[in-house]
Structure formats: structure tokens, C-alpha cells
Design a protein around this motif. Structure first.
Motif, short mmCIF file in Angstrom:
data_model
loop_
_atom_site.label_atom_id
_atom_site.label_comp_id
_atom_site.label_asym_id
_atom_site.label_seq_id
_atom_site.Cartn_x
_atom_site.Cartn_y
_atom_site.Cartn_z
N HIS A 297 -17.38 -1.97 -54.06
CA HIS A 297 -16.73 -0.15 -53.48
C HIS A 297 -16.75 -0.63 -51.98
N VAL A 298 -15.60 0.22 -51.25
CA VAL A 298 -15.15 0.19 -49.29
C VAL A 298 -15.70 1.25 -49.55
N ILE A 299 -16.23 1.36 -48.05
CA ILE A 299 -15.98 2.63 -46.54
C ILE A 299 -16.03 2.24 -45.69
N VAL B 227 -3.75 1.85 -55.09
CA VAL B 227 -5.56 1.28 -55.42
C VAL B 227 -6.25 2.98 -54.80
N PRO B 228 -6.44 3.16 -55.80
CA PRO B 228 -7.28 4.86 -56.37
C PRO B 228 -8.67 5.26 -55.16
N CYS B 229 -8.38 6.02 -54.40
CA CYS B 229 -9.55 6.30 -52.61
C CYS B 229 -9.30 7.64 -52.67
N ARG B 230 -10.28 7.67 -51.95
CA ARG B 230 -10.83 8.85 -51.69
C ARG B 230 -10.89 9.31 -50.34
N LEU B 231 -10.86 10.56 -49.75
CA LEU B 231 -10.70 10.86 -48.75
C LEU B 231 -12.00 11.91 -48.07
N VAL C 212 -4.63 11.34 -57.62
CA VAL C 212 -3.88 12.16 -56.63
C VAL C 212 -4.56 11.44 -55.22
N GLN C 213 -4.09 10.58 -54.70
CA GLN C 213 -4.66 9.81 -54.18
C GLN C 213 -4.73 10.88 -52.19
N MET C 214 -6.11 10.02 -51.89
CA MET C 214 -6.54 10.05 -50.75
C MET C 214 -6.04 11.84 -50.37
N ARG C 215 -6.72 12.78 -51.93
CA ARG C 215 -7.25 13.97 -51.63
C ARG C 215 -7.96 14.45 -50.93
N PRO C 216 -7.88 15.31 -49.23
CA PRO C 216 -9.03 15.35 -48.65
C PRO C 216 -9.93 16.33 -48.92
N PRO D 105 -12.77 3.08 -52.61
CA PRO D 105 -12.77 2.81 -51.66
C PRO D 105 -12.25 4.12 -50.57
N VAL D 106 -13.58 4.84 -49.93
CA VAL D 106 -14.25 6.02 -49.29
C VAL D 106 -13.14 6.16 -47.75
N VAL D 107 -13.00 6.72 -47.26
CA VAL D 107 -12.31 6.70 -45.77
C VAL D 107 -13.03 8.31 -45.90
N ILE D 108 -14.00 8.08 -44.20
CA ILE D 108 -14.71 9.02 -43.99
C ILE D 108 -14.10 9.49 -42.68
N VAL D 109 -13.82 10.06 -42.21
CA VAL D 109 -13.72 11.24 -40.83
C VAL D 109 -14.53 11.13 -40.67
N ALA D 110 -15.95 11.62 -39.75
CA ALA D 110 -16.11 12.36 -38.97
C ALA D 110 -16.75 12.02 -37.62
N HIS D 111 -18.11 11.63 -37.57
CA HIS D 111 -19.10 12.07 -35.62
C HIS D 111 -19.28 11.20 -35.55
N GLN D 112 -19.52 10.51 -34.34
CA GLN D 112 -20.10 9.96 -33.60
C GLN D 112 -21.35 9.37 -34.50
N ALA D 113 -22.67 11.06 -34.27
CA ALA D 113 -23.99 11.36 -35.21
C ALA D 113 -23.84 10.71 -35.89
N ILE D 114 -22.93 10.95 -36.87
CA ILE D 114 -22.66 11.21 -38.70
C ILE D 114 -22.64 9.39 -38.71
#
Length: 592
Positions: free
Chosen positions: A365-367, A417-421, A454-458, A526-535
């Protein structure tokens, strides 16, 4: 802006080790830099008229408070090609990064080769035992970072009749430059034992580390079957348990982890992973995970494995549940979390190990890690806050949406491709992720079931919020240095452990990101994480197997997506600039 009031803090006395002012590069590894944060507290540990009996040992940091001084030996057992080396590596990263434990991997095959005795001999077994003891009894670097600091300005000398414990005999040892042993020797030579924060023979020195964990596994289960530390029979497991129990001074607790896999798809995936490690990947890396399962295994490879596995299974003895091994501590991991059986697993660390084992799996799996687009506070050079995106940040949000829809949500053949956000709860990450499409897609699972997704449900997690700067939230680094010079200097001396006034430190981030690390390990999509620099620094350092103290140096630029692909041998990194930076414009202030 109204100038905030300076914090009222007592001036610490002059410290024996020089700590320079804050600099843009905090990579110094000198003893002064390593001890600086503890030294900044050392004047608080000095006896005064108001506090004649102060605290002698500083409290542990939040991320390691639960595991002080505990020693464990984890012995991975099971049939061949069940993924024991993979589990050993994942456990090692998890325990060292999130719990601060000192972990060492012991490959039974490699140690037995060095021992040189006949298979299954007492010589080989005791050679391994001495290796484990040497690791467990070595000076703890975590302990010395906290304890090998002189009492600042104490100036006290213990008289000859002092009740302090006698100095232990010092034996010559070979040490590395800058190691914990060198630092201890330097402090003893310069300041004397009676002036150290805690005397070398005081047991509290041993109890400020985060525990030590030795993980035993076999890269070649067939070759080490007869070895006593292989755990392949009741007699061998009993011998290992009694040998450790007899050494009361060592005080190590033994846990057997049996990996049981009877699903053909997992076994074939493990074989593919082994072949990829030998010969390199043959599957396409254009899509997230499924293509990585399509490697063709030679028929002779499958036949050879099945034949050897049948022969091994006839002589291997599983952990018994008939009462004969109920006095042992063990975990049975069945099909990677489908079922987990525990026996005598009492205690904090043991339960954390069991919980972690229940979520890890070998499924590829990919992050994807992405910072938010440029925010108004980025443009102004301010830290923290909850500002909206600039025009350039909005342009990145649109570009990211198009990139994710094309590169992540679709496989190479165009199928979904089923993905997470995931995002943080702050405005700038939610606004950045809003252009990623969220259609309902239909797909077929590995067992043939047809599902709607539900693709990329935030999903917004507060755990992913940026490091909180407390009183300094919304200030520039220049304003912090001007208004809180002591805080700026302390942060420059030890950025990793420094905590903003009424705010957080990187060690606090590690503690609050641990639950999400479990979720990421559990995820198969696959998980897409939109966050911050320190995280992202913390998450990147964890998955890439970096020492956690090094996370502060990880580069996480704006307008870039970092793809992390876990493999059987670690993780691979790939960076993509989604939107070019405007020429001559600084999108983000330098992170000191």
C-alpha cells in the motif's frame, strides 16, 4: 503588532558545557548540543533555601513516559515464508520511534554463522545469549543524555565519609567518539562523580531510558531449525525461557511471537516479496498496490517452497494451548490480524506490541504526503495560526486535485483504485483538499465481492494539526527571538525536545501521531494525507526508518507530493513537484 511581555524566568547559572545561540542549522552533535535542553533545566534541580531537597531526576518526555527501563526479548517463530523478517523490521521501527526504546535485531542465521559451532550446539546457544546480554547491559544512550549532566553551579564535594555509593571499578572499553560512554567518561573526568546529576551506580540512571528490546528472527528458517534460540519445539522454547529467567541480574522478559499463515494469497505475496528483494521489482509501479501482486513466480520456485514447507511442518511444533506452555508469554498472529491470540501478555509495552501486530500486514500500500498550499501566514513568515490560502496556494490546491485524480485514483489501465483522503482540522488543509474528486466507484475485492466505495471521502483528524506554538502562535521567528530570546536560544539548542511556552514539542507530536500510525499500518488502500510540515516530518521519518531525533531535519517543501511505498526491505521514496514555485518569491519561511 503589540509587543508581548517577556516571560519571567530565573536566569540559570553558567553551564559547564557551552551552548551557543540559535542558528539556522541545528545539526550539531556535540555533547553540548545533545545535553542543552537538560542543562537548561539543571539549575532547577539545585538545592536552595526554599527547596532544600529538589527533584534529582528530571521527568521523562511524554513519548517515553510509559516504558522506563523495561527489557524484553521478542522471539519470532513459525513456518518458513511467513514474513518474520518483515515483522521484525516493522516492530523495530515502531518501538524505537514511538516509544523511544533501544531496539536491536538479531538474525539467528547471522549470529550462528559467527558462532561457528555445530547446529544446535550449546556453544551456539550461549554465544547468542552473550550477544543479547552485551546489548542489554550496554550503557543506555537515552539514559546518559538525561543523566550525564553535572549539577550546574553545585560546587559540592562529597567528604570521605559521604554515604554516596562507592565508585564502581572502571574497566577499559572501546567506545565510539561522541557515544554515551564517551560523554559519561568526559563528565566524570571533568566534574567528578559526586557532582553529576545522578551518581553512576544509582539505579535511577537505568530507569530513565525507554527500555531495551532484542528481536530474534531467522532469515532462513530451514537452516536454523536445530538452534536453541529458533523456538521450533517445546524443548527449545523452554530452554530459552529458563535461561533468561535464571539470569536475574539481566531481568529480561521473553515473549514468543508465532506467525501463522494458512492463506494461499498471503504466502504467494510473501514469496513474491522475497523474489523482488533478490532480483528487483518486475511489477509496474505506476499504480498504487494491485499491480505489485502480479509478478510471475517461476513454477520451480513454488514447487521447491511447497516441498520444503511440508518437510519443515512435519517436525515443527507450534505453541501449545493444551496447558503445557501456559506459563510462557506469547502471541499467535494468525493471517496478519485476522485473529490474534495472547497469553500472559500483561503490561503496557506487551499490550502495545500486541495491538501493533494486529494491524500490520504485508499487503503493498502507498502513502502520499502533501503540505497544504501556501497560506497567508506562510506569505507573512508567521508560524501556526489558522489562515486561509493565498492565490498561489489556491492554484496548488487545484493542481493537486488534478494530479491525485490522474495519478492516485486510477490504475494504469484506467480502472478506479479505492483510496482514502485525510486532512487536519485546520482551514488551510481542508481548503487544499477540496478539489480532489470524491465519486462513488464500484470495485471487486480479492474474494470476489462487489462493493461501492466513496472515493477520497475526506476525513479530518485533529491529530494531524500542526505543532502548536503556544504563546508564539502567529509570530515570526524574528519576533520570537526579539520578544522571547531565552526561548529562541533553547529551541535552537535542542529543537527536537523543545516545547513552546504553553505549546507543544516534536516529542508531543510523536505521542499524538501514534494512533494514526496504527491506522496507516492497518490501511490496505492508498492514503493521501494533506497536513503540515512538522506532521509530515514525523510520519516520513517513521516510515523511512530514521532515528526520531532526525525528523527535524526532513525537508517537506510546499507544492510537492512525497510518495512512500512500504516494501519487505523498508520503504521507497519518490517526490513530485506538482506546481512550480514562482520565480523570486519565498513561499515559506525557513524552519530554524
Amino acid at each position: 503588532r503589540r509587543r508581548p511581555k517577556k516571560l519571567a524566568m530565573p536566569d540559570p547559572p553558567a553551564l559547564p558545557l557551552d551552548v551557543g545561540p540559535m542558528a539556522s542549522d541545528a545539526r550539531s552533535t556535540s555533547p553540548g548540543a545533545q545535553h542543552a535542553y537538560v542543562q537548561s533545566q539543571s539549575h532547577l534541580l539545585k538545592a536552595t533555601s526554599d527547596n532544600p531537597l529538589p527533584t534529582a531526576v528530571p521527568p521523562p518526555i511524554a513519548a517515553v513516559a510509559g516504558l522506563l527501563g523495561v527489557r524484553h526479548v521478542l522471539c519470532l517463530i513459525g513456518l518458513p515464508e511467513r514474513g518474520k523478517p518483515f515483522i521484525a523490521q516493522r516492530l523495530s521501527k515502531y518501538l524505537s520511534f514511538f516509544h523511544g526504546a533501544e531496539v536491536k535485531l538479531f538474525d539467528v542465521n547471522e549470529v550462528m554463522d559467527r558462532a561457528g559451532g555445530p547446529p544446535g550446539s550449546d556453544h551456539n546457544a550461549m554465544f547468542m545469549f552473550e550477544e543479547i546480554k552485551a546489548f542489554m547491559n550496554a550503557t543506555s544512550s537515552a539514559a546518559d543524555r538525561n543523566m550525564t549532566v553535572p549539577r550546574a553551579g553545585s560546587g559540592r564535594s562529597a567528604p570521605a565519609s559521604s554515604s554516596s555509593p562507592p565508585s564502581p571499578e572502571v574497566r577499559p572499553v572501546v567506545v565510539r567518539e561522541g557515544s554515551a560512554e564517551v560523554q559519561l567518561a568526559e563528565s566524570l573526568a571533568t566534574h567528578g562523580e559526586e557532582e553529576l546529576l545522578v551518581h553512576p551506580s544509582d539505579r535511577r540512571r537505568k530507569n530513565v531510558d525507554s527500555g531495551k528490546v532484542a528481536i530474534l528472527f531467522a532469515n532462513d528458517t530451514f537452516a536454523c531449525f536445530k538452534e536453541k534460540w529458533s523456538g521450533t519445539s517445546k524443548e527449545r522454547r523452554r530452554w530459552a525461557s529458563e535461561t533468561l529467567a535464571k539470569d536475574r541480574a539481566l531481568g529480561a522478559k521473553l515473549i514468543f511471537i508465532e506467525v501463522i499463515v494458512d492463506r494461499a494469497d498471503i504466502l504467494e505475496a510473501n514469496l513474491r516479496a522475497r523474489e523482488r528483494a533478490k532480483n528487483g521489482p518486475t511489477a509496474s509501479r505506476e499504480s498504487a498496490g494491485p499491480a505489485m501482486y502480479e509478478d510471475e513466480l517461476p513454477d520451480e520456485c513454488l514447487r521447491e517452497f511447497e516441498d520444503r514447507a511440508r518437510r519443515f511442518q512435519r517436525i515443527y511444533v507450534s505453541m501449545q494451548e493444551d496447558g503445557s506452555e501456559d506459563d510462557l508469554s506469547y502471541i499467535k498472529l494468525i493471517n496478519y490480524g485476522d485473529k490474534v491470540v495472547t497469553n500472559r501478555m500483561h503490561g503496557y509495552l506487551r499490550m502495545r506490541i500486541a495491538q501493533f501486530l494486529s494491524v500490520i500486514h504485508p499487503t503493498p500500500h502507498v502513502i502520499y504526503l502533501s503540505r497544504h498550499g501556501q497560506s497567508e501566514y506562510n506569505r507573512l513568515g508567521k508560524i501556526g495560526g489558522d489562515s486561509d490560502l493565498t492565490a498561489h496556494g489556491e492554484a496548488y490546491a487545484k493542481a493537486l486535485g488534478e494530479w491525485v485524480d490522474a495519478k492516485v485514483s486510477l490504475a494504469a489501465d484506467g480502472s478506479p483504485v479505492p483510496c482514502r483522503l485525510w486532512t487536519s482540522s485546520l482551514l488551510r488543509t481542508r481548503r487544499t483538499a477540496r478539489h480532489i474528486s470524491t465519486p462513488v466507484v464500484s470495485y471487486t475485492t480479492s474474494d470476489g465481492a462487489h462493493l461501492d466505495w466513496v472515493q477520497m471521502r475526506p476525513k479530518a483528524f485533529r491529530n494531524l494539526d500542526e505543532l502548536y506554538a503556544g504563546l508564539c502562535d502567529g509570530m515570526t521567528y524574528e519576533e520570537i527571538a526579539d520578544n522571547y530570546p531565552d526561548e529562541a536560544e533553547a529551541r535552537g539548542a535542542d529543537k527536537f525536545q523543545y516545547r513552546y511556552p504553553r505549546g507543544e514539542s516534536y516529542t508531543d507530536l510523536i505521542a499524538r501521531l501514534e494512533p494514526l500510525a496504527h491506522e496507516l499500518e492497518r490501511s490496505r488502500e492508498p492514503v493521501v494525507i494533506v497536513a503540515h510540515q512538522a506532521i509530515h516530518r514525523v510520519l516520513f521519518a517513521y516510515f523511512m526508518g530514521m532515528p526520531r531525533e532526525e525528523c527535524i531535519h526532513v525537508s517537506i517543501p510546499l507544492n510537492t507530493v512525497i510518495k512512500i511505498t512500504p516494501t519487505s526491505n523498508g520503504c521507497e521514496e519518490e517526490r513530485t513537484v506538482v506546481l512550480q514555485h514562482p520565480k523570486g518569491e519565498l513561499l515559506d519561511p525557513a524552519s530554524h
